[in-house]
Design a protein around this motif. Structure first.
Motif, PDB file in Angstrom:
ATOM      1  N   UNK A 184       0.704  -1.386   0.129  1.00 35.13           N
ATOM      2  CA  UNK A 184       0.097   0.011  -0.145  1.00 35.13           C
ATOM      3  C   UNK A 184       0.968   1.433   0.117  1.00 35.13           C
ATOM      4  N   UNK A 185       1.846   1.345   0.821  1.00 34.90           N
ATOM      5  CA  UNK A 185       2.772   2.436   1.065  1.00 34.90           C
ATOM      6  C   UNK A 185       3.549   2.571  -0.482  1.00 34.90           C
ATOM      7  N   UNK A 186       4.104   1.591  -0.989  1.00 34.90           N
ATOM      8  CA  UNK A 186       4.825   1.695  -2.481  1.00 34.90           C
ATOM      9  C   UNK A 186       3.748   2.077  -3.519  1.00 34.90           C
ATOM     10  N   UNK A 187       2.476   1.603  -3.321  1.00 31.32           N
ATOM     11  CA  UNK A 187       1.659   2.174  -4.344  1.00 31.32           C
ATOM     12  C   UNK A 187       1.408   3.576  -4.268  1.00 31.32           C
ATOM     13  N   UNK A 188       1.300   4.463  -3.066  1.00 32.92           N
ATOM     14  CA  UNK A 188       1.262   5.756  -3.100  1.00 32.92           C
ATOM     15  C   UNK A 188       2.437   6.522  -3.126  1.00 32.92           C
ATOM     16  N   UNK A 189       3.625   5.786  -3.269  1.00 37.88           N
ATOM     17  CA  UNK A 189       4.947   6.401  -3.407  1.00 37.88           C
ATOM     18  C   UNK A 189       5.820   5.383  -3.650  1.00 37.88           C
ATOM     19  N   UNK A 190       6.068   5.247  -4.916  1.00 37.91           N
ATOM     20  CA  UNK A 190       7.095   3.736  -5.330  1.00 37.91           C
ATOM     21  C   UNK A 190       8.626   4.179  -5.076  1.00 37.91           C
ATOM     22  N   UNK A 191       8.858   5.347  -4.481  1.00 43.76           N
ATOM     23  CA  UNK A 191      10.148   5.919  -4.376  1.00 43.76           C
ATOM     24  C   UNK A 191      10.473   6.115  -2.711  1.00 43.76           C
ATOM     25  N   UNK A 192       9.458   5.592  -2.121  1.00 47.06           N
ATOM     26  CA  UNK A 192       9.618   5.862  -0.665  1.00 47.06           C
ATOM     27  C   UNK A 192      10.660   5.153   0.023  1.00 47.06           C
ATOM     28  N   UNK A 193      11.770   6.038   0.735  1.00 46.85           N
ATOM     29  CA  UNK A 193      12.915   5.243   1.491  1.00 46.85           C
ATOM     30  C   UNK A 193      12.370   4.237   2.389  1.00 46.85           C
ATOM     31  N   UNK A 194      13.110   3.210   2.448  1.00 43.47           N
ATOM     32  CA  UNK A 194      13.118   1.928   3.342  1.00 43.47           C
ATOM     33  C   UNK A 194      12.711   2.605   4.972  1.00 43.47           C
ATOM     34  N   UNK A 195      13.466   3.449   5.105  1.00 43.61           N
ATOM     35  CA  UNK A 195      13.539   4.055   6.645  1.00 43.61           C
ATOM     36  C   UNK A 195      11.978   4.756   6.720  1.00 43.61           C
ATOM     37  N   UNK A 196      11.542   5.565   5.754  1.00 44.65           N
ATOM     38  CA  UNK A 196      10.163   6.007   6.021  1.00 44.65           C
ATOM     39  C   UNK A 196       9.301   5.110   6.019  1.00 44.65           C
ATOM     40  N   UNK A 197       9.225   3.946   5.183  1.00 43.05           N
ATOM     41  CA  UNK A 197       8.363   2.948   5.382  1.00 43.05           C
ATOM     42  C   UNK A 197       8.399   2.258   6.648  1.00 43.05           C
ATOM     43  N   UNK A 198       9.613   2.099   7.264  1.00 46.23           N
ATOM     44  CA  UNK A 198       9.890   1.504   8.712  1.00 46.23           C
ATOM     45  C   UNK A 198       9.013   2.272   9.736  1.00 46.23           C
ATOM     46  N   UNK A 199       9.026   3.634   9.523  1.00 44.35           N
ATOM     47  CA  UNK A 199       8.538   4.655  10.528  1.00 44.35           C
ATOM     48  C   UNK A 199       7.153   4.313  10.260  1.00 44.35           C
ATOM     49  N   UNK A 200       6.422   4.377   9.355  1.00 42.55           N
ATOM     50  CA  UNK A 200       4.928   4.270   9.025  1.00 42.55           C
ATOM     51  C   UNK A 200       4.502   3.107   9.539  1.00 42.55           C
ATOM     52  N   UNK A 201       5.325   1.859   9.331  1.00 41.80           N
ATOM     53  CA  UNK A 201       4.967   0.548   9.886  1.00 41.80           C
ATOM     54  C   UNK A 201       5.070   0.646  11.321  1.00 41.80           C
ATOM     55  N   UNK A 202       5.974   1.317  11.965  1.00 41.64           N
ATOM     56  CA  UNK A 202       6.008   1.357  13.365  1.00 41.64           C
ATOM     57  C   UNK A 202       4.855   2.055  14.109  1.00 41.64           C
ATOM     58  N   UNK A 203       4.313   3.077  13.362  1.00 42.22           N
ATOM     59  CA  UNK A 203       3.084   3.795  13.621  1.00 42.22           C
ATOM     60  C   UNK A 203       1.784   2.707  13.903  1.00 42.22           C
ATOM     61  N   UNK A 204       1.910   1.918  12.965  1.00 42.42           N
ATOM     62  CA  UNK A 204       0.670   0.807  13.186  1.00 42.42           C
ATOM     63  C   UNK A 204       1.023  -0.293  13.690  1.00 42.42           C
ATOM     64  N   UNK A 205       2.288  -0.436  14.537  1.00 37.47           N
ATOM     65  CA  UNK A 205       2.536  -1.296  15.430  1.00 37.47           C
ATOM     66  C   UNK A 205       3.331  -2.603  15.034  1.00 37.47           C
ATOM     67  N   UNK A 206       4.029  -2.338  13.937  1.00 37.00           N
ATOM     68  CA  UNK A 206       5.087  -3.210  13.591  1.00 37.00           C
ATOM     69  C   UNK A 206       6.647  -2.514  13.577  1.00 37.00           C
ATOM     70  N   UNK A 207       7.544  -3.056  14.149  1.00 42.25           N
ATOM     71  CA  UNK A 207       8.804  -2.573  14.226  1.00 42.25           C
ATOM     72  C   UNK A 207       9.732  -3.311  13.515  1.00 42.25           C
ATOM     73  N   UNK A 208      10.132  -2.549  12.387  1.00 43.44           N
ATOM     74  CA  UNK A 208      11.159  -3.542  11.551  1.00 43.44           C
ATOM     75  C   UNK A 208      12.220  -2.418  11.190  1.00 43.44           C
ATOM     76  N   UNK A 209      13.492  -2.997  10.640  1.00 44.96           N
ATOM     77  CA  UNK A 209      14.525  -2.286  10.351  1.00 44.96           C
ATOM     78  C   UNK A 209      14.357  -1.984   8.857  1.00 44.96           C
TER      79      UNK A 209
END
Length: 167
Positions: A18-43
């Motif tokens: 879903x995140x990549x469909x909204x922004x295919x160039x999103x940095x992995x660090x931004x994706x990790x932060x967004x996932x943390x907001x919904x309860x998933x901690x990942x590097x």
């Protein structure tokens, strides 16, 4: 899907898509932060690993928006004769025409196809041509006048509690 390359598709993968469909160039660090907001901690490295697996298991669609092109979308349903090989013949012949999505299966119709064309006249020519195939008994179609897409439903992992809504 036992034996598939990507057997363990889960909610984290769904969120990443879903995140990549909204922004295919999103940095992995931004994706990790967004996932943390919904309860998933990942590097970021964990995200990279999952994205790599997802890319191996998905197809890239750079779909044009028909509204922007002022083109028409047609969805075609085809019923074939009961003759041996009729379904395969219709499927192969339709797949050679300018349809971007062609499927064959079991159900009310034997072949389903989707195309875009610059005019209703060109759509009519396609439908007429298919109707003339010996293997085709009947065609139905709809020229789309309005549509909505919900990628959240498309990328749903099956782990979610939305299943209750279907019952």
């Amino acid at each position: 899907m036992v034996g598939s390359k990507f057997e363990n598709f889960d909610d984290i993968d769904s969120q990443i898509l879903r995140l990549l469909s909204e922004d295919p160039r999103a940095p992995y660090s931004d994706i990790a932060m967004t996932l943390e907001e919904v309860g998933y901690e990942m590097s970021s490295e964990g995200i990279r690993y999952r994205v790599s697996n997802l890319m191996d298991s998905t197809t890239a669609f750079f779909l044009l928006d028909p509204d922007e092109l002022d083109w028409e979308i047609v969805r075609l349903m085809v019923e074939t004769s009961t003759d041996e090989g009729a379904k395969a013949d219709a499927f192969e012949r339709i797949a050679e025409l300018p349809f971007w999505h062609v499927t064959r299966g079991i159900g009310t119709y034997d072949v389903y196809a989707v195309a875009m064309a610059p005019s209703i006249q060109e759509i009519d020519q396609l439908i007429t041509k298919i109707g003339e195939f010996d293997s085709v008994v009947r065609t139905d179609h709809i020229i789309v006048t309005e549509h909505r897409s919900n990628l959240a439903d498309y990328y749903r992992s099956g782990d979610e509690d939305d299943q209750d809504e279907l019952e």
